[in-house]
Design a protein around this motif. Structure first.
Motif, mmCIF file in Angstrom:
data_model
loop_
_atom_site.group_PDB
_atom_site.id
_atom_site.type_symbol
_atom_site.label_atom_id
_atom_site.label_comp_id
_atom_site.label_asym_id
_atom_site.label_seq_id
_atom_site.Cartn_x
_atom_site.Cartn_y
_atom_site.Cartn_z
ATOM 1 N N UNK A 486 6.936 -0.426 1.281
ATOM 2 C CA UNK A 486 5.530 -0.544 1.485
ATOM 3 C C UNK A 486 4.855 0.911 1.485
ATOM 4 N N UNK A 487 5.477 1.874 1.577
ATOM 5 C CA UNK A 487 4.766 3.271 1.578
ATOM 6 C C UNK A 487 4.508 3.458 -0.030
ATOM 7 N N UNK A 488 5.646 3.355 -0.683
ATOM 8 C CA UNK A 488 5.439 3.587 -2.074
ATOM 9 C C UNK A 488 4.197 2.627 -2.815
ATOM 10 N N UNK A 489 4.222 1.681 -2.396
ATOM 11 C CA UNK A 489 3.268 0.768 -2.731
ATOM 12 C C UNK A 489 1.878 0.950 -2.638
ATOM 13 N N UNK A 497 -6.791 5.070 -6.875
ATOM 14 C CA UNK A 497 -8.135 4.713 -6.311
ATOM 15 C C UNK A 497 -8.445 3.604 -5.821
ATOM 16 N N UNK A 498 -7.599 2.558 -5.482
ATOM 17 C CA UNK A 498 -7.783 1.499 -4.896
ATOM 18 C C UNK A 498 -7.541 1.464 -3.416
ATOM 19 N N UNK A 499 -8.515 2.068 -2.745
ATOM 20 C CA UNK A 499 -8.183 2.337 -1.393
ATOM 21 C C UNK A 499 -8.202 1.063 -0.368
ATOM 22 N N UNK A 500 -9.090 0.289 -0.595
ATOM 23 C CA UNK A 500 -8.916 -0.758 -0.017
ATOM 24 C C UNK A 500 -7.515 -1.762 -0.056
ATOM 25 N N UNK A 501 -7.309 -1.571 -1.548
ATOM 26 C CA UNK A 501 -5.792 -2.269 -1.619
ATOM 27 C C UNK A 501 -4.967 -1.670 -0.833
ATOM 28 N N UNK A 502 -4.880 -0.252 -1.068
ATOM 29 C CA UNK A 502 -3.924 0.493 -0.102
ATOM 30 C C UNK A 502 -3.923 0.139 1.208
ATOM 31 N N UNK A 503 -5.014 0.149 1.711
ATOM 32 C CA UNK A 503 -5.359 -0.131 3.241
ATOM 33 C C UNK A 503 -4.852 -1.587 3.565
ATOM 34 N N UNK A 504 -5.068 -2.451 2.846
ATOM 35 C CA UNK A 504 -4.490 -3.782 2.852
ATOM 36 C C UNK A 504 -2.980 -3.749 3.016
ATOM 37 N N UNK A 505 -2.380 -3.091 2.071
ATOM 38 C CA UNK A 505 -0.963 -3.035 1.953
ATOM 39 C C UNK A 505 -0.606 -2.589 3.239
ATOM 40 N N UNK A 506 -1.122 -1.357 3.861
ATOM 41 C CA UNK A 506 -0.496 -0.824 5.031
ATOM 42 C C UNK A 506 -0.857 -1.938 6.166
ATOM 43 N N UNK A 507 -1.955 -2.381 6.229
ATOM 44 C CA UNK A 507 -2.272 -3.527 7.463
ATOM 45 C C UNK A 507 -1.191 -4.507 7.487
ATOM 46 N N UNK A 529 -5.409 7.589 6.407
ATOM 47 C CA UNK A 529 -6.761 7.311 7.250
ATOM 48 C C UNK A 529 -7.363 8.911 7.254
ATOM 49 N N UNK A 530 -6.686 9.810 7.749
ATOM 50 C CA UNK A 530 -7.078 11.136 8.134
ATOM 51 C C UNK A 530 -7.491 11.884 6.864
ATOM 52 N N UNK A 531 -6.583 11.665 5.681
ATOM 53 C CA UNK A 531 -6.937 12.231 4.314
ATOM 54 C C UNK A 531 -8.362 11.824 4.052
ATOM 55 N N UNK A 532 -8.686 10.658 4.353
ATOM 56 C CA UNK A 532 -9.922 9.876 3.968
ATOM 57 C C UNK A 532 -10.988 10.491 4.887
#
Length: 669
Positions: A486-489, A497-507, A529-532
């Motif tokens: 999950x973290x690697x993906x 640069x696909x932030x929404x896609x990354x956030x969806x994966x984390x969710x 999230x802190x980095x953003x």
């Protein structure tokens, strides 16, 4: 019922047994007697042996009477025990001492009738005749003896020796020929040969050697013949003897003594190449365990006559022999196979190296457990590396990898190293399609995390992002509880640069019911999230995490996060809430208070620091029982107990506090 002393005395009288003397004084005597003194006194008081008087005979009648009595004694002894040859021999020896040779012969003949198989009887009979110079009579005795007992070599030897010392060489030769017709052992043939040598008959001796090796086709007989030829014959004849021995004896010729003697003969003749060839032939045909002395002699020969390469061959051969012996005892000792293969890789041709590797990998581990296969699998790895890097045979390398993968029971365990090495080999051969097939096969047969990671790394290096996404999806289908996947993906999507896609994966990841390392996943999500600079989202994540777990590290991290964004009071409130929530977990509460105190020293004032220090617990030493496995008490042990302010205190503790306060008041007064 007890027995009295009077009853005991009466019983002794009835049994007529003497009463044992009672020792009243058991102390040591003033004068002690040693064992040496007792033995010395025993010898002094020993009576002299009574010897019969010597009898001197001066009258013929008295002599006849003595002889009559003596003969009667011998006859009585013989009559009582006819089979005892000692009595017969004494009887005959006494008659000989009386110069009654006819009577002595009669005694011997009577004894022969009783037991003609007694060798000592024939020897004494013949010795009596020879001692008294009755040569013809002795010949008759010997002839009869060897006729009755032709397998007794001692009789033939004595007979031939008599003729030899008398100078009757033709007669002695005739006796030897009669003896040889019975095909005796090698020592008998050697006696005949030495006789001919003393007579100067070299050709006769050579003919006897030829007859001996026909009767006794043994290595020792051929060696004796070869030594004879080397001393009295030519170089070619000696060499011919050795060659005939190897040809005629065939398998029996595989004796290190024969080859050592042959090689030393060639060495004496300055034929070093012939000697070296003999040594190598012997080492190839004689079993290793039977060639210990051969190896030592070969090493000595090479040190004297060989060059550097020859000496290295000797050392290599010795090490090779040691490895073979070790592998006979333990064929699954893979460390020995590693050393053996490394030796052959350094000094041997590729065919020899391949032969050793094939023998090594044929020894499968005893059980299908991974711990038995860990060393074995490196034999395949070394074999493949040798074919690729040293032999440059890439087709054989590919075949080795395929065979290795076929041997491993992937349903029980696998080795990701083999799959990765096989794929990297195909990449080095610029065969990307085959490498992808290898990884695809690996994911289907043995989906391991390291294989997924290596496959993803390969596709990333060549920029195939879509393939990386597909591999991650496959990984998560197989192992949805793996936080690394999950973290690697998510990090992959973040890097793209696909932030929404990354956030969806984390969710999606944090919603999983089962995870192997959830703390890693949550930390990565929060850091994302802190980095953003999405602090509200990060705060919501901390709150969601605290709903799932009340771990002290989560509280500390949450408070430090609030402090990092300038919300000191919020951070202090988190520490205070955590202090209240962790009331039941004293070890974690202690950690929290210590972290809170350190944080206040950096960010708070003296009042805040004092408030936190008031919350620090006291450490009290207590004891508790130690119990064995069966529940019995095995003693007591000390342990530390933390008492926070406001907690109930035992009466004994209150008394102790009052005592300390009273002591303090007295000290101040």
């Amino acid at each position: 019922m007890a027995v009295t002393e009077e009853d005991e005395n009466q019983m002794r009288k009835r049994m007529n047994t003497p009463r044992s003397a009672r020792v009243k004084n058991r102390s040591a005597a003033p004068i002690q007697i040693t064992a040496e003194q007792l033995l010395k006194e025993a010898q002094q008081y020993q009576e002299t042996e009574i010897k019969p008087p010597k009898q001197r005979i001066t009258d013929p009648d008295e002599l006849e009477d003595y002889r009559f009595r003596k003969r009667k004694q011998f006859e009585d002894l013989i009559r009582r025990n006819r089979g005892n040859m000692t009595n017969w021999l004494k009887y005959a020896s006494w008659e000989e001492s009386q110069t009654a040779f006819a009577r002595a012969r009669s005694v011997f003949e009577r004894a022969i009738d009783v037991d003609y198989r007694s060798v000592i009887l024939w020897l004494k009979y013949a010795e009596m005749e020879m001692k008294n110079k009755n040569v013809n009579a002795a010949r008759n005795v010997w002839d009869r003896a060897v006729a009755y007992l032709p397998r007794v070599d001692q009789l033939w030897l004595k007979y031939s020796y008599m003729e030899d010392i008398m100078g009757n060489y033709p007669g002695a030769r005739q006796i030897f020929e009669r003896w040889m017709s019975w095909e005796p052992n090698e020592s008998a043939w050697q006696t005949y040969i030495r006789f001919e040598m003393r007579c100067g008959e070299i050709e006769r001796a050579r003919a006897l050697h030829e007859r001996m090796v026909q009767v006794h086709p043994t290595v020792s007989a051929w060696l004796k013949r070869a030594r004879f030829e080397s001393k009295f014959g030519s170089v070619d004849s000696t060499r011919s003897v050795y060659q005939d021995a190897i040809e005629i004896l065939a398998e029996e010729a595989n004796d290190e003594k024969l080859f050592i003697s042959f090689a030393k003969f060639e060495e004496r003749c300055k034929e070093t190449e012939r000697a070296r060839a003999i040594y190598k032939y012997a080492l190839d045909h004689i079993p290793k365990k039977e060639a210990q002395e051969l190896y030592k002699t070969w090493i000595s020969f090479e040190k004297k006559n060989g060059d550097r390469e020859g000496i290295e061959d000797v050392i290599i051969g010795k090490r090779r022999f040691q490895y073979e012996e070790e592998l006979k005892k333990a064929p699954q000792n893979y460390d020995t196979w590693f050393d053996y293969c490394r030796l052959e890789e350094t000094y041997s041709e590729p065919e020899r190296v391949r032969e050793i590797y094939e023998r090594a990998i044929a020894n499968l581990p005893p059980s299908e457990e991974k711990r038995y296969w860990r060393r074995y699998i490196y034999l395949w790895i070394n074999y493949a590396l040798y074919e690729e890097l040293e032999a440059k045979d890439f087709d054989r390398t590919r075949a080795i990898f395929k065979e290795c993968i076929a041997r491993v029971p992937h349903k029980k365990f696998t080795f990701a190293k083999i799959w990765n090495m096989y794929a990297h080999f195909e990449i080095r051969r610029k065969n990307l399609k085959e490498a992808r097939l290898v990884y695809g096969h690996a994911i289907g047969a043995a989906p391991r995390d390291s294989i997924f990671k290596a496959y993803i790394q390969l596709e990333l290096q060549i920029g195939e992002v879509q393939r990386c996404r597909q591999i991650y999806e496959r990984w998560l289908e197989v192992n949805p509880y793996k936080c690394d996947a999950w973290v690697g993906f998510a990090q992959l999507e973040n890097d793209l640069g696909n932030l929404e896609r990354a956030r969806a994966i984390y969710d999606l990841a944090v919603q999983q019911d089962q995870l192997d390392f959830p703390e890693i996943l949550w930390k990565s999500f929060i850091d994302f999230e802190i980095e953003l600079e999405e602090y509200d989202r990060a705060k919501d994540l901390y709150v969601a995490l605290l709903e799932r777990t009340q771990h002290v590290k989560v509280y500390i991290s949450f408070a430090q996060f609030e402090a990092s964004i300038g919300k000191i009071e919020d951070a202090r409130k988190i520490y205070s809430d955590a202090y209240d929530h962790l009331k039941e977990n004293k070890p974690e509460r202690v950690i929290l208070v210590e972290s809170w105190r350190d944080w206040e020293k950096e960010n708070g004032d003296e009042t805040a620091i004092a408030n936190v220090e008031k919350k620090i617990p006291r450490k009290v030493i207590k004891t508790r029982p130690i119990q064995n496995e069966d529940g019995t008490e095995a003693g007591r042990e000390e342990y530390y107990e933390y008492i926070f302010p406001g907690e109930d205190v035992l009466p004994s503790m209150k008394i102790l506090e009052k005592a300390k306060a009273w002591k303090k008041a007295n000290a101040e007064a």
